[in-house]
Motif scaffolding. Sequence first.
Motif, mmCIF file in Angstrom:
data_model
loop_
_atom_site.group_PDB
_atom_site.id
_atom_site.type_symbol
_atom_site.label_atom_id
_atom_site.label_comp_id
_atom_site.label_asym_id
_atom_site.label_seq_id
_atom_site.Cartn_x
_atom_site.Cartn_y
_atom_site.Cartn_z
ATOM 1 N N GLU A 57 -1.121 12.367 0.710
ATOM 2 C CA GLU A 57 -2.255 12.883 -0.063
ATOM 3 C C GLU A 57 -2.782 11.824 -1.026
ATOM 4 O O GLU A 57 -3.994 11.687 -1.190
ATOM 5 N N ALA A 58 -1.880 11.065 -1.644
ATOM 6 C CA ALA A 58 -2.321 9.997 -2.544
ATOM 7 C C ALA A 58 -3.063 8.916 -1.768
ATOM 8 O O ALA A 58 -4.112 8.431 -2.206
ATOM 9 N N PHE A 59 -2.542 8.567 -0.604
ATOM 10 C CA PHE A 59 -3.162 7.522 0.232
ATOM 11 C C PHE A 59 -4.554 7.929 0.691
ATOM 12 O O PHE A 59 -5.460 7.095 0.757
ATOM 13 N N THR A 60 -4.733 9.194 0.997
ATOM 14 C CA THR A 60 -6.032 9.655 1.499
ATOM 15 C C THR A 60 -6.966 10.146 0.398
ATOM 16 O O THR A 60 -8.080 10.588 0.689
ATOM 17 N N HIS A 61 -6.527 10.066 -0.855
ATOM 18 C CA HIS A 61 -7.376 10.489 -1.972
ATOM 19 C C HIS A 61 -8.581 9.563 -2.079
ATOM 20 O O HIS A 61 -8.497 8.362 -1.810
ATOM 21 N N ASP A 62 -9.709 10.122 -2.510
ATOM 22 C CA ASP A 62 -10.960 9.363 -2.592
ATOM 23 C C ASP A 62 -10.852 8.097 -3.434
ATOM 24 O O ASP A 62 -11.480 7.082 -3.117
ATOM 25 N N SER A 63 -10.093 8.137 -4.499
ATOM 26 C CA SER A 63 -10.055 6.986 -5.405
ATOM 27 C C SER A 63 -8.868 6.051 -5.158
ATOM 28 O O SER A 63 -8.678 5.096 -5.910
ATOM 29 N N PHE A 64 -8.078 6.294 -4.100
ATOM 30 C CA PHE A 64 -6.882 5.483 -3.882
ATOM 31 C C PHE A 64 -7.194 3.989 -3.778
ATOM 32 O O PHE A 64 -6.580 3.164 -4.450
ATOM 33 N N VAL A 70 0.848 -1.194 0.000
ATOM 34 C CA VAL A 70 0.000 0.000 0.000
ATOM 35 C C VAL A 70 0.886 1.248 0.000
ATOM 36 O O VAL A 70 0.626 2.202 -0.747
ATOM 37 N N TYR A 71 1.936 1.233 0.807
ATOM 38 C CA TYR A 71 2.857 2.374 0.840
ATOM 39 C C TYR A 71 3.494 2.594 -0.538
ATOM 40 O O TYR A 71 3.571 3.728 -1.016
ATOM 41 N N ASP A 72 3.940 1.507 -1.163
ATOM 42 C CA ASP A 72 4.540 1.625 -2.497
ATOM 43 C C ASP A 72 3.550 2.213 -3.499
ATOM 44 O O ASP A 72 3.911 3.077 -4.306
ATOM 45 N N ALA A 73 2.310 1.751 -3.448
ATOM 46 C CA ALA A 73 1.296 2.251 -4.372
ATOM 47 C C ALA A 73 1.027 3.733 -4.136
ATOM 48 O O ALA A 73 0.952 4.515 -5.088
ATOM 49 N N ALA A 74 0.900 4.118 -2.873
ATOM 50 C CA ALA A 74 0.652 5.532 -2.569
ATOM 51 C C ALA A 74 1.832 6.393 -3.007
ATOM 52 O O ALA A 74 1.637 7.501 -3.531
ATOM 53 N N SER A 75 3.040 5.888 -2.821
ATOM 54 C CA SER A 75 4.228 6.642 -3.254
ATOM 55 C C SER A 75 4.244 6.816 -4.765
ATOM 56 O O SER A 75 4.512 7.903 -5.278
ATOM 57 N N GLU A 76 3.958 5.714 -5.473
ATOM 58 C CA GLU A 76 3.983 5.769 -6.932
ATOM 59 C C GLU A 76 2.869 6.660 -7.475
ATOM 60 O O GLU A 76 3.099 7.477 -8.374
ATOM 61 N N SER A 107 -9.792 2.141 -4.658
ATOM 62 C CA SER A 107 -10.295 1.487 -5.870
ATOM 63 C C SER A 107 -9.165 1.289 -6.876
ATOM 64 O O SER A 107 -9.075 0.229 -7.507
ATOM 65 N N VAL A 108 -8.286 2.267 -7.009
ATOM 66 C CA VAL A 108 -7.133 2.129 -7.902
ATOM 67 C C VAL A 108 -6.203 1.037 -7.387
ATOM 68 O O VAL A 108 -5.726 0.190 -8.144
ATOM 69 N N PHE A 109 -5.962 1.034 -6.076
ATOM 70 C CA PHE A 109 -5.071 0.031 -5.481
ATOM 71 C C PHE A 109 -5.588 -1.383 -5.734
ATOM 72 O O PHE A 109 -4.855 -2.249 -6.198
ATOM 73 N N TRP A 110 -6.860 -1.634 -5.411
ATOM 74 C CA TRP A 110 -7.399 -2.993 -5.560
ATOM 75 C C TRP A 110 -7.529 -3.392 -7.028
ATOM 76 O O TRP A 110 -7.424 -4.580 -7.357
ATOM 77 N N ASP A 111 -7.749 -2.425 -7.925
ATOM 78 C CA ASP A 111 -7.778 -2.744 -9.356
ATOM 79 C C ASP A 111 -6.396 -3.168 -9.845
ATOM 80 O O ASP A 111 -6.264 -4.070 -10.672
ATOM 81 N N ALA A 112 -5.358 -2.508 -9.361
ATOM 82 C CA ALA A 112 -3.982 -2.810 -9.788
ATOM 83 C C ALA A 112 -3.368 -3.978 -9.018
ATOM 84 O O ALA A 112 -2.363 -4.546 -9.460
ATOM 85 N N PHE A 113 -3.944 -4.346 -7.883
ATOM 86 C CA PHE A 113 -3.373 -5.371 -7.005
ATOM 87 C C PHE A 113 -3.063 -6.694 -7.708
ATOM 88 O O PHE A 113 -1.946 -7.210 -7.592
#
Length: 169
Positions: free
Chosen positions: A107-114, A90-96, A116-122
């Motif tokens: 800010e990326a981690f707390t963004h509304d769409s984080f 999760v940290y890597d995804a938020a950083s990227e 959904s984007v994370f689980w789609d890319a997981f």
Amino acid sequence: MSEAVAVPTPVENVGRGTLFALLAIPAGVAVWLILWKFGFIASIVGFGVVWAAVQLYARGSGGSISRVGALLILAIVVVTLLLSFLSGMVYDAASEIGELSGLSTWEAFTHDSFWSVFWDAFPDALPSYRKDFLIAAAFGALGAFSMLRAVFQQAAQPAHTAGTHDTAE
């Protein structure tokens, strides 16, 4: 003349011990994440989680650890290490995402769409973490092994029976 006085043995409170030991999970995840952020996968986290879980369990249970308690501690360690690894992803995804969008990691981690984007890319990202996961599992097991072995050996010892002490009358 002497008489025997029974000394009661402490009774293990498994539920309370488990609740106390669960506090090792957020602590272990936090330490793992700090080390992950700096590029380390350390066996010390596995050892530290076991140590903390054992200490907390013993304090909550009344001091003794049975085989059931040892198995619960093992489960807590496994869950902590899995959640720790996931938190690193999760940290890597938020950083990227932060780098690509110009946001900070937070800010990326707390963004509304984080999420959904994370689980789609997981599913697509998971294979790239295979080597890291195997290293993390090996180091986590290495760090936890000796202490878990000691806990299971202690739990395998026969429980102390209520002893008697002679007192002089």
